[in-house]
Write a protein that holds these residues in place. Structure first.
Motif, PDB file in Angstrom:
ATOM      1  N   SER A   1       0.842  -1.187   0.000  1.00 31.45           N
ATOM      2  CA  SER A   1       0.000   0.000   0.000  1.00 31.45           C
ATOM      3  C   SER A   1       0.879   1.240   0.000  1.00 31.45           C
ATOM      4  O   SER A   1       1.938   1.256   0.634  1.00 31.45           O
ATOM      5  N   PRO A   2       0.486   2.314  -0.694  1.00 30.49           N
ATOM      6  CA  PRO A   2       1.301   3.538  -0.695  1.00 30.49           C
ATOM      7  C   PRO A   2       1.409   4.174   0.684  1.00 30.49           C
ATOM      8  O   PRO A   2       2.263   5.038   0.909  1.00 30.49           O
ATOM      9  N   PHE A   3       0.557   3.728   1.609  1.00 27.72           N
ATOM     10  CA  PHE A   3       0.594   4.281   2.961  1.00 27.72           C
ATOM     11  C   PHE A   3       1.344   3.382   3.941  1.00 27.72           C
ATOM     12  O   PHE A   3       1.516   3.737   5.097  1.00 27.72           O
ATOM     13  N   PHE A   4       1.793   2.205   3.468  1.00 24.35           N
ATOM     14  CA  PHE A   4       2.483   1.269   4.353  1.00 24.35           C
ATOM     15  C   PHE A   4       3.888   1.753   4.691  1.00 24.35           C
ATOM     16  O   PHE A   4       4.339   1.630   5.826  1.00 24.35           O
ATOM     17  N   GLN A   5       4.586   2.319   3.694  1.00 17.89           N
ATOM     18  CA  GLN A   5       5.972   2.755   3.894  1.00 17.89           C
ATOM     19  C   GLN A   5       6.199   4.090   3.210  1.00 17.89           C
ATOM     20  O   GLN A   5       5.813   4.269   2.057  1.00 17.89           O
ATOM     21  N   PHE A   6       6.803   5.015   3.920  1.00 15.60           N
ATOM     22  CA  PHE A   6       7.103   6.316   3.319  1.00 15.60           C
ATOM     23  C   PHE A   6       8.328   6.910   4.014  1.00 15.60           C
ATOM     24  O   PHE A   6       8.656   6.544   5.147  1.00 15.60           O
ATOM     25  N   ASP A   7       8.988   7.780   3.293  1.00 15.37           N
ATOM     26  CA  ASP A   7      10.213   8.418   3.786  1.00 15.37           C
ATOM     27  C   ASP A   7       9.907   9.827   4.286  1.00 15.37           C
ATOM     28  O   ASP A   7       9.144  10.572   3.658  1.00 15.37           O
ATOM     29  N   ILE A   8      10.515  10.187   5.409  1.00 16.98           N
ATOM     30  CA  ILE A   8      10.383  11.528   5.960  1.00 16.98           C
ATOM     31  C   ILE A   8      11.752  12.018   6.411  1.00 16.98           C
ATOM     32  O   ILE A   8      12.682  11.224   6.580  1.00 16.98           O
ATOM     33  N   THR A   9      11.867  13.323   6.596  1.00 13.96           N
ATOM     34  CA  THR A   9      13.076  13.911   7.156  1.00 13.96           C
ATOM     35  C   THR A   9      12.770  14.384   8.565  1.00 13.96           C
ATOM     36  O   THR A   9      11.786  15.098   8.788  1.00 13.96           O
ATOM     37  N   VAL A  10      13.586  13.958   9.518  1.00 10.45           N
ATOM     38  CA  VAL A  10      13.407  14.357  10.908  1.00 10.45           C
ATOM     39  C   VAL A  10      14.611  15.198  11.329  1.00 10.45           C
ATOM     40  O   VAL A  10      15.652  15.200  10.671  1.00 10.45           O
ATOM     41  N   PHE A  11      14.472  15.887  12.450  1.00 13.65           N
ATOM     42  CA  PHE A  11      15.488  16.859  12.854  1.00 13.65           C
ATOM     43  C   PHE A  11      15.862  16.667  14.322  1.00 13.65           C
ATOM     44  O   PHE A  11      15.542  17.500  15.176  1.00 13.65           O
ATOM     45  N   PRO A  12      16.569  15.582  14.616  1.00 11.51           N
ATOM     46  CA  PRO A  12      16.963  15.332  16.007  1.00 11.51           C
ATOM     47  C   PRO A  12      18.039  16.308  16.473  1.00 11.51           C
ATOM     48  O   PRO A  12      18.773  16.896  15.673  1.00 11.51           O
ATOM     49  N   THR A  13      18.123  16.457  17.787  1.00 14.66           N
ATOM     50  CA  THR A  13      19.173  17.282  18.375  1.00 14.66           C
ATOM     51  C   THR A  13      20.530  16.610  18.184  1.00 14.66           C
ATOM     52  O   THR A  13      20.654  15.400  18.365  1.00 14.66           O
ATOM     53  N   GLU A  14      21.526  17.381  17.804  1.00 15.63           N
ATOM     54  CA  GLU A  14      22.883  16.863  17.613  1.00 15.63           C
ATOM     55  C   GLU A  14      23.643  16.946  18.925  1.00 15.63           C
ATOM     56  O   GLU A  14      23.729  18.001  19.553  1.00 15.63           O
TER      57      GLU A  14
END
Length: 218
Positions: free
Chosen positions: A169-182
């Motif tokens: 399903s197109p909703f099963f897996q998707f890529d995102i960008t996250v911004f954790p603290t370094e």
């Protein structure tokens, strides 16, 4: 109080750094109409004015170099960056982000030369990129002349799987960008013009929240 002169370009999320000659260099940021960053730079000079006013309100902003060309960042606009005055009188612009929405961290730095009102003149620039590109960090000159770069956020690509949807399903897996603290520190070495990983006396990478973060770093 007095109303000072207007900026050449309206902006926020910029930096303002006082130079050794008393001028102030204003770098990047964004304007009120857009979520993209500005690559424009301007300098406040207290000795510039059309009609001599009282000394306390004298001065004006200029956004061109000494041959009349606009002062601009070479690698494009940035915000959430740092601008640090170095011992040689130049200013190093480190990291930041290209825009607010996507917020990818800028990996490089630029050197502003107030004598020429230009960036990276004659090849005087860092010879490598940051160890960890970041924004909303700090950059502080230490007694040994190095610049300590600490904290901030980095851009990391992650794949998210939602078990509520079937595989395929197109909703099963998707890529995102996250911004954790370094958490890791790094240095800019002004003598070698390189970015270096900060380590403690044992050679371990120094991170925020560890014993090494309060010890000697090299």
């Amino acid at each position: 109080s007095y109303l000072g002169p207007p900026l050449e370009t309206d902006r926020y999320f910029h930096t303002a750094t006082r130079l050794d000659n008393g001028q102030v260099v204003i770098v990047g940021g964004t304007d009120e109409n857009s979520f993209t960053s500005l690559n424009s730079v301007e300098v406040f000079n207290q000795s510039l004015f059309d009609n001599p006013p009282p000394e306390s309100i004298s001065g004006d902003f200029v956004d061109t170099n000494f041959v009349g060309d606009p002062i601009t960042l070479i690698n494009g606009g940035r915000m959430y960056h740092t601008a640090t005055l170095l011992d040689d009188g130049t200013v190093i612009i480190i990291g930041g982000s290209f825009d607010i929405l996507i917020a990818l961290a800028v990996p490089n730095a630029e050197i502003y030369d107030p004598q020429l009102r230009e960036f990276n003149p004659n090849g005087v620039e860092p010879t490598n990129q940051m160890i960890t590109p970041r924004f909303r960090h700090t950059a502080t000159v230490l007694a040994n002349g190095k610049v300590l770069i600490a904290g901030g956020q980095k851009s990391v690509d992650e794949t998210i799987i939602d078990p509520n949807f079937p595989p395929g399903s197109p909703f099963f897996q998707f890529d995102i960008t996250v911004f954790p603290t370094e958490k890791e520190f790094e240095f800019y070495n002004i003598s070698s013009r390189t970015f270096e990983q900060a380590t403690d006396i044992t050679g371990a990478v120094t991170t925020i929240g560890t014993t090494g973060a309060t010890g000697a770093m090299y």
